[in-house]
Motif scaffolding. Sequence first.
Motif, short mmCIF file in Angstrom:
data_model
loop_
_atom_site.label_atom_id
_atom_site.label_comp_id
_atom_site.label_asym_id
_atom_site.label_seq_id
_atom_site.Cartn_x
_atom_site.Cartn_y
_atom_site.Cartn_z
N LEU A 201 0.85 -1.20 0.00
CA LEU A 201 0.00 0.00 0.00
C LEU A 201 0.88 1.25 0.00
O LEU A 201 2.02 1.21 0.51
CB LEU A 201 -0.90 0.02 1.24
N ALA A 202 0.33 2.33 -0.53
CA ALA A 202 1.11 3.56 -0.66
C ALA A 202 1.69 4.01 0.70
O ALA A 202 2.85 4.43 0.79
CB ALA A 202 0.23 4.66 -1.26
N ASP A 203 0.89 3.89 1.77
CA ASP A 203 1.37 4.33 3.09
C ASP A 203 1.93 3.16 3.91
O ASP A 203 2.14 3.28 5.12
CB ASP A 203 0.24 5.02 3.86
N GLY A 204 2.13 2.02 3.26
CA GLY A 204 2.68 0.84 3.95
C GLY A 204 1.72 0.30 5.01
O GLY A 204 2.14 -0.42 5.92
N GLY A 205 0.44 0.62 4.89
CA GLY A 205 -0.55 0.13 5.85
C GLY A 205 -0.34 0.73 7.23
O GLY A 205 -0.48 0.03 8.24
N ALA A 206 -0.02 2.03 7.25
CA ALA A 206 0.39 2.70 8.49
C ALA A 206 -0.50 2.40 9.69
O ALA A 206 -0.01 2.13 10.78
CB ALA A 206 0.46 4.21 8.24
N GLU A 207 -1.82 2.42 9.46
CA GLU A 207 -2.75 2.25 10.59
C GLU A 207 -2.65 0.89 11.25
O GLU A 207 -2.96 0.73 12.43
CB GLU A 207 -4.18 2.49 10.10
N LEU A 208 -2.25 -0.09 10.45
CA LEU A 208 -2.21 -1.47 10.97
C LEU A 208 -0.81 -1.92 11.38
O LEU A 208 -0.62 -3.01 11.92
CB LEU A 208 -2.73 -2.44 9.90
N LYS A 209 0.15 -1.09 11.10
CA LYS A 209 1.56 -1.48 11.25
C LYS A 209 1.90 -2.01 12.64
O LYS A 209 2.49 -3.08 12.79
CB LYS A 209 2.45 -0.28 10.93
N VAL A 210 1.51 -1.26 13.67
CA VAL A 210 1.87 -1.64 15.05
C VAL A 210 1.28 -3.00 15.38
O VAL A 210 1.96 -3.90 15.90
CB VAL A 210 1.39 -0.57 16.05
N ARG A 211 0.00 -3.17 15.06
CA ARG A 211 -0.71 -4.42 15.37
C ARG A 211 -0.07 -5.61 14.62
O ARG A 211 0.19 -6.66 15.19
CB ARG A 211 -2.18 -4.25 14.98
N ILE A 212 0.19 -5.39 13.35
CA ILE A 212 0.77 -6.48 12.54
C ILE A 212 2.16 -6.84 13.06
O ILE A 212 2.51 -8.01 13.22
CB ILE A 212 0.81 -6.10 11.04
N ASN A 213 2.97 -5.82 13.33
CA ASN A 213 4.33 -6.08 13.83
C ASN A 213 4.30 -6.81 15.16
O ASN A 213 5.09 -7.72 15.40
CB ASN A 213 5.13 -4.78 13.95
N ASP A 214 3.35 -6.43 16.01
CA ASP A 214 3.23 -7.08 17.31
C ASP A 214 2.87 -8.56 17.15
O ASP A 214 3.44 -9.44 17.80
CB ASP A 214 2.18 -6.36 18.15
N GLU A 215 1.93 -8.83 16.24
CA GLU A 215 1.52 -10.21 15.99
C GLU A 215 2.65 -11.03 15.39
O GLU A 215 2.87 -12.20 15.73
CB GLU A 215 0.30 -10.24 15.04
N MET A 216 3.38 -10.39 14.49
CA MET A 216 4.49 -11.09 13.83
C MET A 216 5.55 -11.47 14.86
O MET A 216 6.04 -12.60 14.91
CB MET A 216 5.09 -10.17 12.77
N GLN A 217 5.86 -10.49 15.72
CA GLN A 217 6.85 -10.70 16.78
C GLN A 217 6.40 -11.81 17.73
O GLN A 217 7.18 -12.67 18.13
CB GLN A 217 7.00 -9.40 17.55
N ARG A 218 5.11 -11.79 18.06
CA ARG A 218 4.55 -12.77 18.98
C ARG A 218 4.68 -14.19 18.41
O ARG A 218 5.15 -15.11 19.07
CB ARG A 218 3.07 -12.43 19.20
#
Length: 211
Positions: free
Chosen positions: A119-136
């Motif tokens: 996505l143009a903004d790299g999915g900014a709104e979801l970034k934190v949540r996705i990164n947290d899930e990925m890390q988990r």
Amino acid sequence: MLTVHHLNNSRSQRILWLLEELNAEYQIKCYQRDTQTNLAPPELEAIHVLGKSPVITQGSQTIIESGAIIDFILRHYDADRTLIPEAGTEQHEQYLQWLHYAEGSAALPLMLKLYTSRLADGGAELKVRINDEMQRHLGYLDQALDGVDWLVDNKISGADIQISFIAEIAPLLYSPEALPNLASFRDRCHARPAYRRALELGGVYAYGPRD
Ligand SMILES: N[C@@H](CCC(=O)N[C@@H](CS)C(=O)NCC(=O)O)C(=O)O
């Protein structure tokens, strides 16, 4: 005869690896992704309406989903139970857990990351949540592999083959240095002679060994 409908650069690579580990008799039908869209060709929809890979056919049966396919192959082609723990044992329950976990939980944040990064903004709104899930999830896998070579009873099984795809795509989306156990697990998978044979059979695979 068992047929693997194999798409290049895809999860079906691990099915070829499994069949090579078992020295099973099978055939491969190859399909190529569209170079523009990266989607599977329409011919795959003639095999199964979803048009995804892996899909296997045997006689009148058509089976999708890599976890179900791995389990089917092991129940029918692994008479000596080299890669599937005996049914009814705790190890068998663990094997089933990892088999489902790979696609049911671990793959989701990785796929979300992959798609939102386009996505143009790299999915900014979801970034934190996705990164947290990925890390988990990747952290959980890394921890499960701490001090062991393989996930179930420290013996290689179909569960490792199923999880291998997660270990292979993780470094594209997450710092590999943070996941030392997952990184060495991936290297162990890549070092298996059967894995190497499967690579030769499956054609171009972007997530395989670098050497
Ligand atoms: N959860 C399924 C995922 C199947 C899937 O999405 N396969 C991808 C390849 S890795 C595919 O066929 N993509 C081509 C497309 O969507 O057209 C499995 O594990 O078998």
